[in-house]
Design an enzyme around this catalytic site. Structure first.
Site, PDB file in Angstrom:
ATOM      1  N   TYR A  72      63.547  28.050  40.327  1.00  0.00           N
ATOM      2  CA  TYR A  72      64.454  26.932  39.691  1.00  0.00           C
ATOM      3  C   TYR A  72      65.727  27.512  39.736  1.00  0.00           C
ATOM      4  O   TYR A  72      66.818  27.082  40.318  1.00  0.00           O
ATOM      5  CB  TYR A  72      64.167  25.834  38.941  1.00  0.00           C
ATOM      6  CG  TYR A  72      64.995  24.591  38.926  1.00  0.00           C
ATOM      7  CD1 TYR A  72      64.253  23.590  39.896  1.00  0.00           C
ATOM      8  CD2 TYR A  72      66.122  24.546  38.367  1.00  0.00           C
ATOM      9  CE1 TYR A  72      65.001  22.288  39.756  1.00  0.00           C
ATOM     10  CE2 TYR A  72      66.754  23.402  38.487  1.00  0.00           C
ATOM     11  CZ  TYR A  72      66.222  22.126  39.354  1.00  0.00           C
ATOM     12  OH  TYR A  72      67.006  21.095  39.311  1.00  0.00           O
ATOM     13  N   PHE A 124      86.158  18.700  62.531  1.00  0.00           N
ATOM     14  CA  PHE A 124      84.809  18.653  63.273  1.00  0.00           C
ATOM     15  C   PHE A 124      84.367  17.006  62.933  1.00  0.00           C
ATOM     16  O   PHE A 124      84.893  16.579  61.846  1.00  0.00           O
ATOM     17  CB  PHE A 124      83.777  19.551  62.690  1.00  0.00           C
ATOM     18  CG  PHE A 124      82.355  19.439  63.026  1.00  0.00           C
ATOM     19  CD1 PHE A 124      82.113  19.750  64.445  1.00  0.00           C
ATOM     20  CD2 PHE A 124      81.473  18.812  62.513  1.00  0.00           C
ATOM     21  CE1 PHE A 124      80.705  19.444  64.848  1.00  0.00           C
ATOM     22  CE2 PHE A 124      80.008  18.582  62.863  1.00  0.00           C
ATOM     23  CZ  PHE A 124      79.718  19.076  64.049  1.00  0.00           C
ATOM     24  N   ASP A 125      83.742  16.427  63.418  1.00  0.00           N
ATOM     25  CA  ASP A 125      83.409  15.058  63.180  1.00  0.00           C
ATOM     26  C   ASP A 125      82.927  14.574  61.902  1.00  0.00           C
ATOM     27  O   ASP A 125      83.373  13.679  61.075  1.00  0.00           O
ATOM     28  CB  ASP A 125      82.569  14.249  64.273  1.00  0.00           C
ATOM     29  CG  ASP A 125      81.246  14.908  64.736  1.00  0.00           C
ATOM     30  OD1 ASP A 125      80.917  15.900  63.999  1.00  0.00           O
ATOM     31  OD2 ASP A 125      80.773  14.672  65.815  1.00  0.00           O
ATOM     32  N   ASP A 215      86.594  26.072  57.437  1.00  0.00           N
ATOM     33  CA  ASP A 215      85.288  25.645  58.116  1.00  0.00           C
ATOM     34  C   ASP A 215      84.844  26.505  58.739  1.00  0.00           C
ATOM     35  O   ASP A 215      85.219  26.928  59.892  1.00  0.00           O
ATOM     36  CB  ASP A 215      85.601  24.214  59.003  1.00  0.00           C
ATOM     37  CG  ASP A 215      84.379  23.657  59.376  1.00  0.00           C
ATOM     38  OD1 ASP A 215      83.292  24.229  59.342  1.00  0.00           O
ATOM     39  OD2 ASP A 215      84.279  22.573  59.724  1.00  0.00           O
ATOM     40  N   ALA A 217      81.826  27.623  60.126  1.00  0.00           N
ATOM     41  CA  ALA A 217      80.374  27.681  60.778  1.00  0.00           C
ATOM     42  C   ALA A 217      80.347  28.493  61.800  1.00  0.00           C
ATOM     43  O   ALA A 217      79.294  29.452  61.873  1.00  0.00           O
ATOM     44  CB  ALA A 217      80.559  25.999  61.551  1.00  0.00           C
ATOM     45  N   LYS A 258      74.707  27.708  62.001  1.00  0.00           N
ATOM     46  CA  LYS A 258      75.359  28.382  63.349  1.00  0.00           C
ATOM     47  C   LYS A 258      75.419  29.983  63.040  1.00  0.00           C
ATOM     48  O   LYS A 258      74.171  30.470  63.334  1.00  0.00           O
ATOM     49  CB  LYS A 258      76.788  27.681  63.416  1.00  0.00           C
ATOM     50  CG  LYS A 258      76.972  26.468  64.006  1.00  0.00           C
ATOM     51  CD  LYS A 258      76.349  25.250  63.461  1.00  0.00           C
ATOM     52  CE  LYS A 258      76.724  23.999  63.853  1.00  0.00           C
ATOM     53  NZ  LYS A 258      77.726  23.119  63.225  1.00  0.00           N
ATOM     54  N   HIS A 450      76.608   6.942  70.407  1.00  0.00           N
ATOM     55  CA  HIS A 450      76.068   7.606  71.482  1.00  0.00           C
ATOM     56  C   HIS A 450      74.645   7.990  70.964  1.00  0.00           C
ATOM     57  O   HIS A 450      73.862   8.308  71.844  1.00  0.00           O
ATOM     58  CB  HIS A 450      77.058   8.977  71.503  1.00  0.00           C
ATOM     59  CG  HIS A 450      77.239   9.543  70.214  1.00  0.00           C
ATOM     60  ND1 HIS A 450      77.949   9.019  69.329  1.00  0.00           N
ATOM     61  CD2 HIS A 450      76.786  10.664  69.817  1.00  0.00           C
ATOM     62  CE1 HIS A 450      78.124   9.935  68.096  1.00  0.00           C
ATOM     63  NE2 HIS A 450      77.161  11.033  68.518  1.00  0.00           N
TER      64      HIS A 450
HETATM   65  C1  LIG Z   1      77.910  21.934  62.727  1.00  0.00           C
HETATM   66  C2  LIG Z   1      79.279  21.817  62.103  1.00  0.00           C
HETATM   67  C3  LIG Z   1      79.663  21.296  60.702  1.00  0.00           C
HETATM   68  C4  LIG Z   1      78.710  20.343  60.126  1.00  0.00           C
HETATM   69  O1  LIG Z   1      77.604  21.128  59.539  1.00  0.00           O
HETATM   70  P1  LIG Z   1      76.029  20.543  59.514  1.00  0.00           P
HETATM   71  O2  LIG Z   1      75.124  21.812  59.091  1.00  0.00           O
HETATM   72  O3  LIG Z   1      75.562  19.935  61.050  1.00  0.00           O
HETATM   73  O4  LIG Z   1      75.978  19.519  58.520  1.00  0.00           O
HETATM   74  C5  LIG Z   1      80.852  21.179  60.115  1.00  0.00           C
HETATM   75  N1  LIG Z   1      81.928  21.874  61.054  1.00  0.00           N
HETATM   76  C6  LIG Z   1      81.596  22.499  62.027  1.00  0.00           C
HETATM   77  C7  LIG Z   1      82.708  23.163  62.678  1.00  0.00           C
HETATM   78  C8  LIG Z   1      80.344  22.550  62.753  1.00  0.00           C
HETATM   79  O5  LIG Z   1      80.004  23.017  63.746  1.00  0.00           O
END
Ligand SMILES: *Cc1c(COP(=O)(O)O)cnc(C)c1O
Length: 460
Positions: A72, A124-125, A215, A217, A258, A450
């Site tokens: 843990y 990102f959304d 960000d 990813a 990613k 969507h």
């Molecule tokens: C996928 C992604 C996110 C969100 O990540 P999740 O692991 O899907 O929650 C945030 N920013 C970018 C640029 C992404 O490609």
């Protein structure tokens, strides 16, 4: 003769994918309300819905799954991950989270308040969602060239410094908790940000006292593009470039699904101990204890190894080379796509593909449906369905670009699959004049329509 590049791995395990008939697919997509999200994966031959969490792990990652320490607190696997983040990304303080959006939730819970603004390149959304949920606003400062679909620019993810300075001049520093650089910029098509731009954003933000976060990813894809395209980086390794990129930031949020090369996971990292402590408290409430953050110990080990693998030059060369190969094949067939080709996906320009279908009949979705019927290939609409209605007027919003995204999962499909996808889309393209009408909505949810929308063929 120069030797071509080839994948720096061989395949040890395979997964069967079912080949269906056109008749079956026509029935299935109609039953699914012409919504590709409604299809079970067994009904899809090649799945290009997303590259998020859908890639293959290496034997070394799988071995981490076996030796994961499930303690843990203070797990060895956490230490391994922390060391990987220290060494590869250069941050001393590390919090795992269950996904990228969870990292956003934890960080923004601490630093974003109602009325704040968060400038950056196209957010990102989920990022935008987490900002707006807190009654703050995301301000898109991406360069204008990013939105001209076939305009060739090496760094279409760049931030426009004038737009950014405008934000800094018109808002007090207390209202700007961070500037967020997304690498690569997913929302503008997997397009990279140059090192020069990152540096310039950092120095401008320093002048106004605003911290810069990433960000992250697709940070390794971004570093590869810098090596290939930016002067002065040709002889640097991807790992050296990654280190330099992150040296200009206070911290990052990351979706590990990613470039972390894992099926689930996220990360937060910081330079500042106090911020780490504050986020740690939020992490404990939302995610789990500091050293596991909603993940199993084995996931942490696999992620540590994934960060190491994705920052290898030969890995990215094969990864981005495969996406580019598909893009170039489509260009060769005359199919209109976004250029340059992005790092993780090819974006098909529906407005040029089907100029006779109005945006109100969802042409990008229609191409997605036709591509599925043709070859069992599943892409995703990034267009009017996704843009949804205006929250106040409830009128349809028509975005500037109407796209079908074909995202390529990492280490998952072969070049023959790319040829197949291109041939299927070419067949649709060759009979585009026979596609006389689009789609109309039968049922839609109040928000995020969507995912669940039901459509039918429009009859004139
Ligand atoms: C996928 C992604 C996110 C969100 O990540 P999740 O692991 O899907 O929650 C945030 N920013 C970018 C640029 C992404 O490609």
């Amino acid at each position: 003769m120069d030797l071509p590049w080839a994948e720096p791995y061989k395949i040890k395990m395979t997964e069967e994918i079912r080949i269906s008939s056109r008749e079956e697919r026509e029935r299935w997509i109609e039953e699914a309300g012409f919504n590709l999200f409604n299809l079970e994966s067994d009904k899809v031959f090649i799945d290009l819905l997303t590259d998020s969490g859908t890639g293959a792990m290496s034997d070394k990652q799988w071995s981490e799954m076996m030796i994961g320490d499930e303690s843990y607190a203070g797990s060895r696997s956490y230490t391994k991950l922390k060391n990987a983040v220290n060494e590869i990304l250069g941050f001393p303080y590390v919090l795992p989270t269950h996904q990228g959006r969870a990292a956003e939730n934890v960080l923004f819970s601490v630093i974003v308040k109602a009325g704040d603004v968060v400038p950056g390149n196209s957010h990102f959304d989920t990022t935008k969602g987490h900002i707006e949920f807190r009654k703050a606003s995301a301000i898109d400062c991406t360069i204008d060239e990013a939105f001209i679909i076939d305009h060739i620019h090496p760094f279409k993810g760049n931030i426009d410094l004038e737009k950014l300075e405008q934000v800094y001049k018109t808002h007090p520093k207390e209202k700007i908790p961070l500037c967020l650089i997304t690498v690569t910029c997913n929302s503008s098509g997997g397009q990279p940000v140059s090192m020069a731009n990152i540096k310039a954003v950092k120095s401008l933000s320093d002048q106004y006292g605003v911290p810069v976060f990433f960000d992250a990813a697709r940070f390794a894809e971004n570093a590869y593009f810098i090596k290939e395209r930016e002067e002065g980086y040709k002889d640097k390794s991807v790992k050296e470039i990654v280190k330099e990129m992150f040296s200009y930031g206070e911290g990052f949020t990351m979706s590990a699904k990613k470039n972390g090369l894992v099926n689930i996971g996220g990360l937060l990292a910081f330079r500042n101990e106090e911020l780490y402590r504050n986020c740690g408290n939020m992490g404990i409430i939302y995610e789990g204890y500091l050293t596991y953050g909603g993940l199993a110990g084995r996931d942490l080990g696999a992620l540590a190894e994934g960060l190491n693998e994705s920052t290898e030059y030969n890995f990215q060369k094969a990864r981005i080379g495969q996406v580019e190969y598909l893009g170039n094949k489509l260009i060769e067939y005359g199919i209109p796509v976004q250029r340059p080709i992005g790092g993780h996906a090819v974006f098909v320009d529906a407005l040029s593909f089907l100029p006779h279908i109005p945006q109100s009949e969802y042409p990008a979705q229609l191409i997605g449906v036709e591509l599925y019927k043709e070859g069992g290939v599943r892409g995703v609409e990034i267009g009017t369905l996704l843009a949804d209605r205006d929250p106040v007027t409830r009128e349809e919003r028509f975005p500037k670009m109407e796209l079908l995204r074909l995202a390529i999962p990492q280490r998952t499909y072969t070049f023959r699959h790319m040829d197949y996808i291109a041939a299927a889309l070419k067949n649709v393209f060759d009979r585009r004049d026979e596609i006389k009408s689009g789609l109309e909505i039968v049922w839609q949810a109040e928000i995020l329509r969507h995912f669940t929308v039901k459509l039918r063929k429009k009859t004139h």
